[in-house]
Design an enzyme around this catalytic site. Structure first.
Site, PDB file in Angstrom:
ATOM      1  N   GLY A  10      -4.684  17.256 113.243  1.00  0.00           N
ATOM      2  CA  GLY A  10      -3.986  18.450 112.740  1.00  0.00           C
ATOM      3  C   GLY A  10      -4.981  19.535 112.359  1.00  0.00           C
ATOM      4  O   GLY A  10      -6.204  19.372 112.524  1.00  0.00           O
ATOM      5  N   ILE A  12      -5.968  20.871 109.300  1.00  0.00           N
ATOM      6  CA  ILE A  12      -6.969  20.562 108.260  1.00  0.00           C
ATOM      7  C   ILE A  12      -7.783  19.328 108.662  1.00  0.00           C
ATOM      8  O   ILE A  12      -9.011  19.300 108.523  1.00  0.00           O
ATOM      9  CB  ILE A  12      -6.295  20.358 106.884  1.00  0.00           C
ATOM     10  CG1 ILE A  12      -5.565  21.641 106.467  1.00  0.00           C
ATOM     11  CG2 ILE A  12      -7.319  19.945 105.820  1.00  0.00           C
ATOM     12  CD1 ILE A  12      -4.733  21.523 105.203  1.00  0.00           C
ATOM     13  N   LEU A  73      -3.950  12.324 105.666  1.00  0.00           N
ATOM     14  CA  LEU A  73      -3.405  13.684 105.814  1.00  0.00           C
ATOM     15  C   LEU A  73      -2.122  13.700 106.634  1.00  0.00           C
ATOM     16  O   LEU A  73      -1.440  14.718 106.699  1.00  0.00           O
ATOM     17  CB  LEU A  73      -4.437  14.594 106.511  1.00  0.00           C
ATOM     18  CG  LEU A  73      -5.549  15.214 105.656  1.00  0.00           C
ATOM     19  CD1 LEU A  73      -6.495  14.173 105.111  1.00  0.00           C
ATOM     20  CD2 LEU A  73      -6.340  16.239 106.452  1.00  0.00           C
ATOM     21  N   TYR A 146      10.718  17.840 101.298  1.00  0.00           N
ATOM     22  CA  TYR A 146       9.263  17.772 101.487  1.00  0.00           C
ATOM     23  C   TYR A 146       8.581  17.580 100.127  1.00  0.00           C
ATOM     24  O   TYR A 146       7.785  16.650  99.942  1.00  0.00           O
ATOM     25  CB  TYR A 146       8.767  19.050 102.178  1.00  0.00           C
ATOM     26  CG  TYR A 146       7.273  19.100 102.352  1.00  0.00           C
ATOM     27  CD1 TYR A 146       6.618  18.171 103.144  1.00  0.00           C
ATOM     28  CD2 TYR A 146       6.507  20.084 101.723  1.00  0.00           C
ATOM     29  CE1 TYR A 146       5.243  18.206 103.300  1.00  0.00           C
ATOM     30  CE2 TYR A 146       5.134  20.129 101.877  1.00  0.00           C
ATOM     31  CZ  TYR A 146       4.506  19.191 102.667  1.00  0.00           C
ATOM     32  OH  TYR A 146       3.141  19.226 102.813  1.00  0.00           O
TER      33      TYR A 146
END
Ligand code: UDP
Length: 321
Positions: A10, A12, A73, A146
């Site tokens: 991803g 990051i 992550l 979320y």
């Protein structure tokens, strides 16, 4: 060292891969490529990529066994994805983290979990401190699944620390931006810059008076590594981001100015911008006192430099000049 990064393909995660391989670590990425992209990491030497999910406990166990530490992550992120796929969001974010916690605890591998400023919810405080209450909206507004799922991840991680002394660290990231972030799932900066480069109107949602503080990905990656290497910080939650905030309307003006675009700005009411189930936060600034004291962190990169770097990246990638 051998290091596992879930979600390493991803935005990051790929920057973390670069940082770790540059200092000589061997990095193993576990990514289901749902939002991550192989092209984010294919240029990085010293990275091995396993395309699978953190929901696959056998794979997670095999990988965890052979590494020295784990950065978790992998998560379903981005307002659009969360609102349109709440089941995927809840299951991935809770069950995936539960699996990673269980397996890293089995082999006693230090684990850093990236959480989010969303866990503060719709509190009207401007500056959020780690010990603040979390005010999360009702379940029929899907945006909040979320925040709720990431909050459960934090509860679970801290429970593992308390009951089993599993070395866990939690870092709440605040609006991280930089090259490789995609605007596909709603993130504001890559969207504004792409619109400006194409000469399209910049779509500012709501009245544009809401504020955010944007941190450069290159500023927040070294602190993640510093934190996981400090056993005295186990079981701690840190905010990580930039404490300078900007109104979204001013961000739009700045993007137009710095890209020398002829675009105009359009104010789009929230009910046209998002599917049902959206609620926006007015302000969100991290208090950085705790992380400053622990590791001496201060954000370095100005908003102007960030816009410039993201613009260069988008221009090159999409050949928009
Ligand atoms: N936003 C906007 N235009 C866009 C995308 C987002 O005006 O194309 C607004 C959004 O409503 C929010 C802010 O910009 O107020 C930041 O949005 P983003 O999704 O990047 O981050 P988050 O809301 O999670 O902080």
């Amino acid at each position: 060292m051998r290091i596992l990064i879930t979600g390493g393909a991803g935005f990051i995660g790929s920057h973390l891969c670069e940082f770790l391989t540059q200092r000589g670590d061997k990095v193993i990425v576990l990514d289901d490529l749902s939002t991550g992209k192989f092209e984010n990491i294919e240029h990085i030497k010293g990275v091995e990529c396993i395309i699978d999910s953190t929901l696959n406990q056998d794979i997670v166990r095999d990988l965890v066994k052979d590494v020295d530490m784990v950065f978790h992550l992998a998560a379903t992120v981005g307002v659009n994805l969360v609102i349109n796929h709440p089941i995927q969001t809840i299951v991935n974010n809770i069950q995936g983290t539960e699996t990673v916690l269980e397996e890293t605890c089995r082999y006693r591998r230090p684990l850093l979990i990236t959480s989010t400023s969303e866990v503060y919810g719709k509190s009207t405080k401007e500056v959020f401190e780690e010990e603040d209450d979390q005010i999360i909206g009702p379940p029929h507004r899907h945006r909040w699944c979320y925040a709720a799922s990431k909050a459960i991840d934090e509860f679970l991680a801290l429970a593992y620390w308390k009951e089993k002394r599993h070395p866990v660290y939690i870092v709440r990231l605040f609006n991280i931006v930089g090259p490789r972030q995609t605007g596909q799932y709603g993130m504001v900066l890559p969207n504004f810059i792409t619109q400006a480069l194409k000469g399209e109107p910049l779509r500012v949602f709501g009245d544009g008076q809401q504020t955010r503080s944007f941190a450069y990905v290159g500023d927040i990656v070294p602190p993640l590594v510093q934190i996981i290497e400090r056993p005295d910080l186990c079981g701690t939650v840190f905010n990580l981001g930039n404490d300078k905030s900007v109104r979204i309307i001013d961000l739009a003006h700045k993007v137009i100015e710095l890209t020398k675009s002829s675009s105009i700005i359009q104010l789009i009411p929230y009910n046209e911008a998002y599917p049902e189930g959206y609620e926006d936060m007015r302000h969100r600034v991290p208090c950085l006192k705790k992380i400053r004291k622990a590791i001496g962190y201060t954000p370095q990169t100005s908003l102007e430099t960030i816009i410039q770097r993201v613009t260069d990246y988008i221009q090159k990638k999409f050949r928009l000049v």
